[in-house]
Design a protein around this motif. Structure first.
Motif, PDB file in Angstrom:
ATOM      1  N   LEU A 228       0.933  -1.077   0.060  1.00 14.74           N
ATOM      2  CA  LEU A 228      -0.086  -0.142  -0.063  1.00 14.74           C
ATOM      3  C   LEU A 228       0.743   1.510   0.082  1.00 14.74           C
ATOM      4  N   GLU A 229       1.990   1.284   0.708  1.00 16.02           N
ATOM      5  CA  GLU A 229       2.730   2.585   0.846  1.00 16.02           C
ATOM      6  C   GLU A 229       3.450   2.830  -0.687  1.00 16.02           C
ATOM      7  N   PHE A 230       3.548   1.719  -1.478  1.00 11.30           N
ATOM      8  CA  PHE A 230       4.269   2.028  -2.816  1.00 11.30           C
ATOM      9  C   PHE A 230       3.158   1.976  -3.942  1.00 11.30           C
ATOM     10  N   LEU A 231       1.846   1.940  -3.509  1.00 11.23           N
ATOM     11  CA  LEU A 231       0.843   1.970  -4.806  1.00 11.23           C
ATOM     12  C   LEU A 231       0.862   3.252  -5.460  1.00 11.23           C
ATOM     13  N   ARG A 232       1.350   4.387  -4.709  1.00  6.58           N
ATOM     14  CA  ARG A 232       1.498   5.527  -5.599  1.00  6.58           C
ATOM     15  C   ARG A 232       2.219   5.401  -6.816  1.00  6.58           C
ATOM     16  N   HIS A 233       3.014   4.506  -6.984  1.00  6.84           N
ATOM     17  CA  HIS A 233       3.877   4.220  -8.231  1.00  6.84           C
ATOM     18  C   HIS A 233       2.891   3.557  -9.380  1.00  6.84           C
ATOM     19  N   VAL A 234       1.901   3.097  -9.157  1.00  4.85           N
ATOM     20  CA  VAL A 234       0.983   2.532  -9.822  1.00  4.85           C
ATOM     21  C   VAL A 234       0.092   3.521 -10.382  1.00  4.85           C
ATOM     22  N   GLU A 235      -0.257   4.729  -9.886  1.00  2.00           N
ATOM     23  CA  GLU A 235      -1.270   5.745 -10.371  1.00  2.00           C
ATOM     24  C   GLU A 235      -0.881   6.069 -11.614  1.00  2.00           C
ATOM     25  N   ARG A 236      -0.035   6.257 -12.171  1.00  4.92           N
ATOM     26  CA  ARG A 236       0.473   6.720 -13.581  1.00  4.92           C
ATOM     27  C   ARG A 236       0.432   5.548 -14.635  1.00  4.92           C
ATOM     28  N   CYS A 237       0.237   4.522 -14.279  1.00  9.16           N
ATOM     29  CA  CYS A 237       0.229   3.320 -15.324  1.00  9.16           C
ATOM     30  C   CYS A 237      -0.879   3.218 -16.190  1.00  9.16           C
ATOM     31  N   THR A 238      -0.747   2.817 -17.374  1.00  7.77           N
ATOM     32  CA  THR A 238      -1.701   2.507 -18.329  1.00  7.77           C
ATOM     33  C   THR A 238      -2.355   1.298 -18.111  1.00  7.77           C
ATOM     34  N   ALA A 239      -1.655   0.459 -18.085  1.00  5.97           N
ATOM     35  CA  ALA A 239      -2.141  -1.143 -17.806  1.00  5.97           C
ATOM     36  C   ALA A 239      -1.836  -1.675 -16.408  1.00  5.97           C
ATOM     37  N   LEU A 240      -2.360  -2.675 -16.137  1.00  5.43           N
ATOM     38  CA  LEU A 240      -2.013  -3.586 -14.859  1.00  5.43           C
ATOM     39  C   LEU A 240      -1.790  -4.918 -15.287  1.00  5.43           C
ATOM     40  N   LEU A 241      -0.686  -5.537 -15.062  1.00  8.59           N
ATOM     41  CA  LEU A 241      -0.382  -7.017 -15.313  1.00  8.59           C
ATOM     42  C   LEU A 241      -0.629  -7.873 -13.701  1.00  8.59           C
ATOM     43  N   HIS A 242      -1.733  -8.704 -13.597  1.00  5.48           N
ATOM     44  CA  HIS A 242      -1.522  -9.391 -12.308  1.00  5.48           C
ATOM     45  C   HIS A 242      -0.770 -10.753 -12.526  1.00  5.48           C
ATOM     46  N   VAL A 243       0.216 -10.673 -11.906  1.00  3.28           N
ATOM     47  CA  VAL A 243       1.142 -11.861 -11.772  1.00  3.28           C
ATOM     48  C   VAL A 243       0.650 -12.861 -10.518  1.00  3.28           C
ATOM     49  N   ILE A 244       0.174 -14.125 -10.881  1.00  6.22           N
ATOM     50  CA  ILE A 244      -0.429 -14.887 -10.008  1.00  6.22           C
ATOM     51  C   ILE A 244       0.708 -16.178 -10.023  1.00  6.22           C
ATOM     52  N   ASP A 245       0.860 -16.839  -8.657  1.00 10.01           N
ATOM     53  CA  ASP A 245       1.697 -17.797  -8.438  1.00 10.01           C
ATOM     54  C   ASP A 245       0.905 -19.062  -8.380  1.00 10.01           C
ATOM     55  N   CYS A 246       1.110 -19.892  -9.380  1.00 10.14           N
ATOM     56  CA  CYS A 246       0.611 -21.229  -9.681  1.00 10.14           C
ATOM     57  C   CYS A 246       1.123 -22.173  -8.818  1.00 10.14           C
ATOM     58  N   ALA A 247       2.148 -22.001  -8.281  1.00 12.67           N
ATOM     59  CA  ALA A 247       2.896 -23.139  -7.516  1.00 12.67           C
ATOM     60  C   ALA A 247       3.127 -22.875  -6.087  1.00 12.67           C
ATOM     61  N   THR A 248       2.184 -22.078  -5.507  1.00 14.43           N
ATOM     62  CA  THR A 248       2.196 -21.891  -4.203  1.00 14.43           C
ATOM     63  C   THR A 248       2.018 -23.000  -3.416  1.00 14.43           C
ATOM     64  N   LEU A 249       2.542 -22.972  -2.063  1.00 14.62           N
ATOM     65  CA  LEU A 249       2.106 -24.381  -1.165  1.00 14.62           C
ATOM     66  C   LEU A 249       1.464 -23.813  -0.085  1.00 14.62           C
ATOM     67  N   ASP A 250       1.020 -22.542  -0.018  1.00 13.47           N
ATOM     68  CA  ASP A 250       0.457 -21.955   1.195  1.00 13.47           C
ATOM     69  C   ASP A 250      -1.019 -22.564   1.324  1.00 13.47           C
ATOM     70  N   PRO A 251      -1.694 -23.000   2.348  1.00 13.20           N
ATOM     71  CA  PRO A 251      -3.010 -23.738   2.496  1.00 13.20           C
ATOM     72  C   PRO A 251      -3.884 -22.371   2.120  1.00 13.20           C
ATOM     73  N   GLY A 252      -4.924 -22.761   1.544  1.00 16.59           N
ATOM     74  CA  GLY A 252      -6.048 -21.745   1.439  1.00 16.59           C
ATOM     75  C   GLY A 252      -5.898 -20.901   0.424  1.00 16.59           C
ATOM     76  N   ARG A 253      -4.766 -21.071  -0.300  1.00 15.14           N
ATOM     77  CA  ARG A 253      -4.597 -20.113  -1.415  1.00 15.14           C
ATOM     78  C   ARG A 253      -4.803 -20.881  -2.995  1.00 15.14           C
ATOM     79  N   ASP A 254      -5.298 -19.968  -3.739  1.00 17.31           N
ATOM     80  CA  ASP A 254      -5.519 -20.599  -5.212  1.00 17.31           C
ATOM     81  C   ASP A 254      -5.508 -19.511  -6.122  1.00 17.31           C
ATOM     82  N   PRO A 255      -5.261 -19.519  -7.291  1.00 19.28           N
ATOM     83  CA  PRO A 255      -5.268 -18.337  -8.340  1.00 19.28           C
ATOM     84  C   PRO A 255      -6.599 -17.489  -8.105  1.00 19.28           C
TER      85      PRO A 255
END
Length: 525
Positions: A228-255
């Motif tokens: 959140l502290e660095f989301l100010r650097h996203v304000e001027r961007c034209t597009a967003l790319l969601h990078v999703i980890d498909c190899a996570t081993l954390d329980p309760g997480r999925d894409p």
């Protein structure tokens, strides 16, 4: 180790102006050849410059106190003081400048932009510049005005075309390293990225920049994590790319759940007025780490659900570079579309500079209550500057200030505000110069106490006619004749007599004789 700093408070002090000089030229056979005092030099300005070579505000974090040079004093023989040197402070492109109250002053969004954040003081005039036909040899000069002192807040907002967002350890830093020449820190633990990274990508003849911000977690909008502290650097961007980890081993997480959490945090972030909300901008999804067999299977399983939501989905691997070429071209298309839309938008409104009216005083008189009566405060750029330029140890300089204020119309404004002789007058804000006001008398001084809408010169000032003066004279003569006749009749009737030059009436003589008889009787007893 280099440190990234994207917000800092600067404490600035611009240079003060130099004082003017009081000097009189002396030559052979000419002991007083006229004033020749030079003007003081102007103080140096402090200027912010948007420099593409600067990427962090680290230098100002370590040294927040900055000041420019003062102007030199004037000298005799018409020699002016040197101007203070201007101080340039390079800042990264995308720096937003705010004042101490948080009001935005300027957005340094273009390379080469310059902004005078603290103006230097003005140099004072020497007595040679103050000489006139009526004041041929001034015995005073003007002082230099102080430069601007105060604090400004610098906030860096990275100028990038595409922003990479996602959970910590989703592979954003690895992806930006694979797509560009950027070399961010990469490790196998969360929150490896502690500051935004910027990279340049070329795809199909198009060049664009991508920014990687620290990972977002659930509750980031409430202050958890670093994203959140660095989301100010996203304000001027034209597009967003969601990078999703498909190899996570954390329980309760999925894409799908990871995407929902990131979308929720992005929607909770407020963007400045006039900009698109983050969720309304073009978005792509990159299912990362498909080099792991289980991750590839999971990506193929959730891809139909993501496409059903309307997203373009790419299966990539930052380690093997699989799918990166298609992803880079798709991002280039979004960036190009955004640039075309930006070019089609109407140009920014032109700044219209309207000159001030000739009869505009440029000051206001504010009445403030005090313990010993009203205080009349004069607020305006000219009066405050003139007071700062005045040497109050010089009576001639004080008189010159009074003439300037009267010519500006300050005295008339004080009259209208209800000030009287002896009222307390303050020029400027705060604890400025305080005066016991003595109004300058003019040909209309008799109107000072006249009621509103009246003219004392027209009330009761009419001249009597000849007949009125004759009647008044005869009336006074008749009154005197009647008084003389009354006195003469009393004298003839014996009411008056002369006794040692004093006339006494009969009643007074009877009372005096009675008093004397009573006194003699008391003595005999």
């Amino acid at each position: 180790m280099a440190t990234f700093v994207d917000h800092v408070t600067l404490h600035l002090r611009a240079g003060h102006g130099g004082n003017g000089c009081v000097s009189v030229r002396r030559e052979k056979f000419k002991p007083l050849a006229g004033p020749d005092g030079g003007n003081g030099g102007h103080g140096g300005d402090i200027v912010l410059v948007a420099d593409p070579q600067v990427t962090t505000l680290l230098n100002y974090h370590r040294g927040p106190h900055r000041s420019s040079d003062n102007g030199g004093p004037g000298m005799g023989d018409h020699r002016a003081g040197a101007n203070g040197e201007e101080l340039e402070l390079p800042v990264p492109v995308g720096t937003v400048v705010k004042d101490a109250e948080g009001n935005e002053l300027i957005d340094m969004s273009e390379p080469g932009m310059r902004y005078v954040v603290a103006a230097g003081g003005l140099g004072g005039l020497g007595n040679a510049s103050l000489a006139t036909t009526k004041r041929k040899a001034p015995g005073f000069a003007l002082l230099g005005t102080p430069g601007i002192e105060g604090d400004v807040y610098l906030e860096l907002k990275t100028v990038a075309d595409v922003a990479l967002v996602g959970y910590p350890s989703a592979g954003k830093s690895s992806l930006i390293a694979a797509l560009s020449a950027a070399r961010p820190k990469i490790a196998d633990y969360p929150f490896t990225t502690l500051h935004p990274n910027l990279g340049v990508v070329e795809a199909g003849g198009n060049r664009y920049t991508i920014a990687d911000v620290p990972g977002l977690i659930e509750g980031a909008s409430e202050g958890k994590g670093l994203g959140l502290e660095f989301l100010r650097h996203v304000e001027r961007c034209t597009a967003l790319l969601h990078v999703i980890d498909c190899a996570t081993l954390d329980p309760g997480r999925d894409p799908l759940s990871d995407l929902d959490v990131i979308l929720g945090e992005l929607s909770a972030y407020p963007v400045p007025e006039g900009q698109k909300p983050l969720l309304e901008r073009p978005q792509l999804i990159a299912l990362n780490k498909i080099d792991v067999p289980e991750a590839r299977e999971l990506a193929e399983f959730v891809r139909p659900d993501l496409e059903a939501r309307g997203y373009r989905v790419f299966e990539i691997s930052s380690a093997t570079h699989e799918g990166l070429r298609q992803l880079s071209y798709a991002l280039a298309e979004l960036v190009e579309q955004g640039r075309v839309e930006a070019a089609a938008k109407p140009a920014k409104e032109r700044i219209i500079i309207r000159p001030k009216a000739v009869d505009e005083g440029g000051f206001v008189v504010r009445v403030e209550g005090g313990s010993f009566g009203n205080v009349y405060r004069v607020i305006g750029a000219k009066p405050e500057r003139w007071v700062a330029q005045t040497d109050f140890a010089n009576d001639e300089a004080v008189g010159f200030l009074a003439d300037r204020l009267a010519k500006l119309g300050v005295e008339n404004a004080l009259f209208k505000a209800g000030a009287i002789a002896g009222s307390t007058v303050v020029i400027g804000l705060g604890s400025s110069i305080v005066f016991d006001w003595e109004p300058t008398l003019t040909s209309t001084a008799e109107l000072i106490t006249a009621p509103r809408g009246t003219d004392a010169r027209l009330d009761g000032g009419g001249r009597a006619t000849r007949n009125e003066r004759r009647e008044d004279y005869f009336a006074r003569m008749d009154a005197k004749a009647a008084a003389r006749a009354e006195l003469l009749s009393e004298r003839e009737a014996g009411l008056w007599q002369e006794d040692g030059g004093v006339d006494m009436t009969r009643a007074e003589r009877d009372s005096q004789s009675e008093a004397s008889q009573t006194e003699s009787g008391e003595k005999s007893e």
